[in-house]
Design an enzyme around this catalytic site. Structure first.
Site, PDB file in Angstrom:
ATOM      1  N   ARG A   1      -4.065  10.501   0.744  1.00 31.67           N
ATOM      2  CA  ARG A   1      -3.843  11.910   0.993  1.00 31.67           C
ATOM      3  C   ARG A   1      -3.344  12.619  -0.257  1.00 31.67           C
ATOM      4  O   ARG A   1      -3.461  13.881  -0.305  1.00 31.67           O
ATOM      5  CB  ARG A   1      -2.561  11.710   1.928  1.00 31.67           C
ATOM      6  CG  ARG A   1      -2.795  11.513   3.465  1.00 31.67           C
ATOM      7  CD  ARG A   1      -1.973  11.709   4.258  1.00 31.67           C
ATOM      8  NE  ARG A   1      -0.646  11.062   3.996  1.00 31.67           N
ATOM      9  CZ  ARG A   1      -0.401   9.755   4.587  1.00 31.67           C
ATOM     10  NH1 ARG A   1      -1.025   9.291   5.380  1.00 31.67           N
ATOM     11  NH2 ARG A   1       0.915   9.188   3.918  1.00 31.67           N
TER      12      ARG A   1
ATOM     13  N   LYS B   1       0.959   5.057  -5.178  1.00 36.29           N
ATOM     14  CA  LYS B   1      -0.053   4.812  -4.572  1.00 36.29           C
ATOM     15  C   LYS B   1      -1.390   4.656  -5.609  1.00 36.29           C
ATOM     16  O   LYS B   1      -2.162   3.616  -5.475  1.00 36.29           O
ATOM     17  CB  LYS B   1      -0.319   5.600  -3.330  1.00 36.29           C
ATOM     18  CG  LYS B   1       0.468   5.444  -2.269  1.00 36.29           C
ATOM     19  CD  LYS B   1       0.354   6.201  -0.992  1.00 36.29           C
ATOM     20  CE  LYS B   1       1.539   5.935   0.133  1.00 36.29           C
ATOM     21  NZ  LYS B   1       1.211   6.651   1.324  1.00 36.29           N
TER      22      LYS B   1
ATOM     23  N   ASP C   1      -7.141  14.423   3.136  1.00 36.38           N
ATOM     24  CA  ASP C   1      -6.140  14.296   4.103  1.00 36.38           C
ATOM     25  C   ASP C   1      -6.671  14.237   5.558  1.00 36.38           C
ATOM     26  O   ASP C   1      -7.529  15.169   5.705  1.00 36.38           O
ATOM     27  CB  ASP C   1      -4.996  15.582   3.932  1.00 36.38           C
ATOM     28  CG  ASP C   1      -3.975  15.353   4.939  1.00 36.38           C
ATOM     29  OD1 ASP C   1      -4.046  14.664   6.016  1.00 36.38           O
ATOM     30  OD2 ASP C   1      -2.890  15.957   4.726  1.00 36.38           O
TER      31      ASP C   1
ATOM     32  N   VAL D   1     -11.055   4.166   7.682  1.00 38.46           N
ATOM     33  CA  VAL D   1     -10.015   3.241   8.159  1.00 38.46           C
ATOM     34  C   VAL D   1      -8.797   4.066   8.344  1.00 38.46           C
ATOM     35  O   VAL D   1      -7.951   3.606   9.194  1.00 38.46           O
ATOM     36  CB  VAL D   1      -9.778   2.354   6.856  1.00 38.46           C
ATOM     37  CG1 VAL D   1      -8.632   1.189   7.204  1.00 38.46           C
ATOM     38  CG2 VAL D   1     -11.028   1.600   6.642  1.00 38.46           C
ATOM     39  N   ALA D   2      -8.939   5.343   7.803  1.00 33.84           N
ATOM     40  CA  ALA D   2      -7.657   6.059   7.833  1.00 33.84           C
ATOM     41  C   ALA D   2      -7.257   6.648   9.258  1.00 33.84           C
ATOM     42  O   ALA D   2      -8.277   6.802  10.153  1.00 33.84           O
ATOM     43  CB  ALA D   2      -7.881   7.386   7.159  1.00 33.84           C
TER      44      ALA D   2
ATOM     45  N   LYS E   1      -6.736   6.310  18.945  1.00 35.72           N
ATOM     46  CA  LYS E   1      -7.955   5.129  18.809  1.00 35.72           C
ATOM     47  C   LYS E   1      -8.838   4.999  19.828  1.00 35.72           C
ATOM     48  O   LYS E   1     -10.117   4.807  19.529  1.00 35.72           O
ATOM     49  CB  LYS E   1      -7.163   4.060  18.760  1.00 35.72           C
ATOM     50  CG  LYS E   1      -5.962   3.895  17.216  1.00 35.72           C
ATOM     51  CD  LYS E   1      -6.556   4.097  16.100  1.00 35.72           C
ATOM     52  CE  LYS E   1      -7.546   3.308  15.305  1.00 35.72           C
ATOM     53  NZ  LYS E   1      -7.858   3.783  14.159  1.00 35.72           N
TER      54      LYS E   1
ATOM     55  N   GLY F   1      -7.412  -7.024  16.229  1.00 32.31           N
ATOM     56  CA  GLY F   1      -6.249  -7.371  16.759  1.00 32.31           C
ATOM     57  C   GLY F   1      -5.061  -7.253  15.766  1.00 32.31           C
ATOM     58  O   GLY F   1      -5.245  -6.300  14.804  1.00 32.31           O
TER      59      GLY F   1
ATOM     60  N   VAL G   1      -3.135  -7.503  12.975  1.00 28.71           N
ATOM     61  CA  VAL G   1      -3.472  -8.223  11.740  1.00 28.71           C
ATOM     62  C   VAL G   1      -2.424  -8.641  10.986  1.00 28.71           C
ATOM     63  O   VAL G   1      -1.360  -8.217  10.848  1.00 28.71           O
ATOM     64  CB  VAL G   1      -4.074  -6.887  10.811  1.00 28.71           C
ATOM     65  CG1 VAL G   1      -4.611  -7.537   9.561  1.00 28.71           C
ATOM     66  CG2 VAL G   1      -5.316  -6.456  11.553  1.00 28.71           C
TER      67      VAL G   1
END
Length: 337
Positions: free
Chosen positions: A37, A44, A64, A84-85, A172, A196, A198
């Site tokens: 982001r 990060k 973002d 993935v975000a 999701k 599942g 994780v």
């Protein structure tokens, strides 16, 4: 596929799955376009730059999810995209009315960028098993088997739900359904991986939420304990998977010559009470509360074999997931013993 000449994009590269996936891709020789982001977030940025081969194989991009047009530059020139975000904190001053609208909008935009690029062969989306509930549509019990045909009914009232958990599940579910609408995205190959809970260790300096949820019976944290109970309520049991297997599943779905469709990712499917007994057996020093050993006993079977039939092999069993999760939580201070 020549790894040395293959560029891939990972959105949300500083999260639990994103950072672990980026690390594995770099180790395997891929050039990674990683998004985060804020490029001004020194901790990060340094995390990503510290990964193996980052000096020659990693390119960072600021993007973002609340500004989905920003992903185009990162996707340009890539052969594969790992989306993935996901939005987890919604701001009232956003152009979107809620987390779900932001997630679906970003997913659409990223898919359109993949098509526009002319180079992307496949889009791989990280979903959640909370989008794949075996609950019957009327909420009256569960189906006998949990597999890729299961979708979470979104209008049910659940005992352990709250505003965040409900919004996360809806976002999701609808984002995944959006991507699987092949009529919209034509010849772009799309894979969705509904993961599942994780567990395992991390390159992050803190305990990821998913690991904290997995260990909530040891920490007795109110939020993560509710998240665990909510997941069991939605799934009937707890689908659990190691972060290493999650990352390898993503890469398997990239490296396979032809992949599309939906896959559930978990290799343990047990009740919360069974999990508590495993903790007590292997780590008695944590003195799991006796109340954790009681809970619903449901006969739902794990019926997802699609990925295994394609040739994928899970490498981590439940004991390994427990060991590595506890190692992680001890290192980050989540667990004191």
């Amino acid at each position: 596929m020549e790894k040395a000449n293959c560029r891939v994009c990972v959105t949300g590269a500083t999260g639990f799955i994103g950072s672990s996936l980026t690390k594995k891709l770099l180790e395997k020789g891929y050039t990674v376009h990683a998004t985060l982001r804020n490029l001004g977030d020194v901790s990060k940025v340094e995390l990503l730059k510290s990964l193996p081969h980052a000096d020659t194989k990693l390119v960072l991009f600021e993007a973002d999810i609340y500004k989905p047009n920003e992903f185009e530059q990162a996707i340009h020139g890539c052969s594969f995209v790992f989306h993935v975000a996901t939005p987890l904190q919604h701001s009232d001053d956003s152009q979107f009315k809620n987390m779900t609208e932001a997630a679906v909008s970003a997913t659409k935009s990223i898919a359109e960028c993949c098509i526009k690029s002319g180079t992307v062969k496949r889009l791989i989306y990280t979903s959640s098993v909370n989008a794949a509930s075996p609950l019957k549509d009327d909420g009256n019990g569960y189906k006998d088997t949990m597999d890729e045909t299961c979708w979470t009914p979104l209008d049910l009232s659940l005992a352990y739900s709250n505003e965040f958990l409900k919004e996360y599940t809806v976002s999701k579910t609808l984002a995944e359904k959006e991507l699987l609408n092949s009529e919209k995205y034509g010849e772009l190959e799309v894979v969705t991986l509904a993961c599942g809970i994780v567990g395992g260790d991390t390159v992050l300096s803190y305990t990821p939420t998913s690991v904290a949820v997995f260990l909530s019976q040891l920490t007795n944290n109110t939020f993560t304990d509710q998240f665990l109970k909510y997941t069991e309520e939605i799934q009937g049991k707890l689908p659990i998977v190691h972060i290493n297997d999650v990352c390898e599943a993503h890469i398997f779905c990239m490296e396979n010559p032809s992949m599309s469709g939906r896959f559930l990712i978990a290799n343990s499917f047990i009740s919360a009470a069974e999990l508590a007994r495993c903790f007590q057996l292997h780590y008695p020093e944590f003195n799991v509360k006796a109340e954790k050993f009681d809970g619903p006993r449901r006969g739902i079977k794990w019926g997802s074999t699609k990925l295994i039939e394609k040739g994928f092999e899970y490498k981590s069993d439940l004991k390994m997931i427990i060991d590595d999760s506890i190692k992680c939580a001890r290192r980050t201070g989540e667990l004191q013993q």
